[in-house]
Design a protein around this motif. Structure first.
Motif, PDB file in Angstrom:
ATOM      1  N   HIS A  48      29.366  80.294  23.757  1.00 55.87           N
ATOM      2  CA  HIS A  48      30.825  80.312  23.582  1.00 55.87           C
ATOM      3  C   HIS A  48      31.470  79.073  24.187  1.00 55.87           C
ATOM      4  O   HIS A  48      30.829  78.298  24.898  1.00 55.87           O
ATOM      5  N   ASP A  51      34.972  78.363  26.482  1.00 53.49           N
ATOM      6  CA  ASP A  51      35.906  79.178  27.258  1.00 53.49           C
ATOM      7  C   ASP A  51      37.304  79.167  26.639  1.00 53.49           C
ATOM      8  O   ASP A  51      37.830  78.120  26.277  1.00 53.49           O
ATOM      9  N   HIS A  64      28.484  76.931  25.804  1.00 53.30           N
ATOM     10  CA  HIS A  64      27.575  77.263  26.895  1.00 53.30           C
ATOM     11  C   HIS A  64      27.269  78.757  26.861  1.00 53.30           C
ATOM     12  O   HIS A  64      27.964  79.529  26.181  1.00 53.30           O
ATOM     13  N   ARG A  69      35.036  80.161  39.042  1.00 53.55           N
ATOM     14  CA  ARG A  69      35.449  79.183  38.027  1.00 53.55           C
ATOM     15  C   ARG A  69      36.930  78.844  38.121  1.00 53.55           C
ATOM     16  O   ARG A  69      37.772  79.734  38.241  1.00 53.55           O
TER      17      ARG A  69
HETATM   18 FE   LIG Z   1      32.108  80.704  29.771  1.00 53.73          FE
END
Ligand SMILES: [Fe+2]
Length: 291
Positions: free
Chosen positions: A116, A118, A265, A280
């Motif tokens: 995917h 983000d 990723h 993150r």
């Molecule tokens: Fe991700």
């Protein structure tokens, strides 16, 4: 030691040395990292013992943090372990215990093991993501990245022409459905209403084209669902061939920064009985991808 950038893979991804991410950067350092991002799309900074506040401050050198009223995950504010501005990508609950295998938050996280980009399910998808490894499990848990510029370049001319103006619909509903997690509340279904994204994006600085794919993509405008799903699956298979993939094996305090506009990723499996504490920060995209 001056900042230097060393490639980690034949087509993309590089390691940056000579920078302390816990401290404010000067303009030359920011510019050098931005040039590195434009060229390599994934940058690895080893040995960065960041606090959450330092990770946020480092991220803000490169733009504005992504912030949305509606969640991209289903953890309620009162159930969150971390403060604002930083997203919890651990398998820990708010008290620091390992999440139950039946926890809906865990089901949601399992979807991150599909390829995917983000926030492709948001009207303005994310620019960069920065993931800091605080605690890593003893086995597995690599993150793989795929270069969507190299994948685009390797398409045959007929396919390039066919996809040039195609528009996809992205939603968390599609990626969670792909792992059999369909038990969403009406509020979640409403919050995850599909958004439109072009299938081909052009990088604003380098002018390179890339495939904008993700497991969140579940429809192509004007196509039947089966035809669209099959084509998206074919394209994803093409784009994630080993020659386009860099696999990052985490060490504690690695910081990895990637460009969501030009890469996909996925997280890899690990022993869910061991703690994995990853945090993150996300940089907002500059504008919607479609007028
Ligand atoms: Fe991700």
């Amino acid at each position: 030691m001056p900042l230097s950038i060393r490639p980690l893979h034949p087509v993309f991804a590089a390691e940056v040395t000579g920078v302390d991410c816990t401290r404010p950067l000067d303009r030359e350092q920011v510019a050098a990292i931005e040039v590195g991002m434009d060229e390599y799309a994934v940058l690895v900074f080893r040995g960065q013992r960041l606090t959450d506040a330092e990770q946020i401050a480092f991220t803000r050198h490169f733009g504005e943090l992504e912030s949305y009223g509606t969640p991209g995950h289903i953890r309620r504010r009162e159930d969150q372990r971390l403060g604002p501005g930083i997203a919890d990508f651990s398998n820990l609950d708010k008290d620091g215990r390992i999440m139950s295998a039946e926890d809906r938050v865990w089901f949601f996280k399992l979807g991150d093991r599909l390829w995917h980009s983000d926030s492709s399910f948001r009207p303005i998808p994310a620019k960069y993501s920065l993931l800091s490894a605080r605690v890593i499990p003893s086995w597995g848990a690599d993150t793989e990245f795929a270069d969507m510029r190299a994948a685009y370049d390797a398409l045959d001319p007929r396919t390039k022409a066919e996809i040039e103006d195609l528009v996809c619909e992205h939603s968390l509903i599609y990626s969670r459905e792909a792992i059999g997690f369909t038990d969403l509340t009406p509020e979640e279904v409403a919050a995850f209403e599909p958004v439109r994204q072009p299938l081909v994006r052009t990088h604003p600085v380098t002018g390179r084209k890339s495939l904008f794919l993700a497991s969140h993509a579940g429809a192509i405008v004007g196509w039947t669902i089966p035809e669209a799903r099959m084509f998206l699956r074919d394209l994803s298979e093409h784009a994630t061939q080993r020659e386009f993939v860099y696999s990052h094996s985490w060490r504690p305090y690695d910081l990895v920064m990637w460009d969501n506009r030009t890469t996909m990723h996925r997280a890899r499996r690990f022993d869910r009985n061991e703690a994995r504490d990853m945090r993150r920060t996300t940089l907002a995209g500059e504008a919607a991808t479609i007028a």
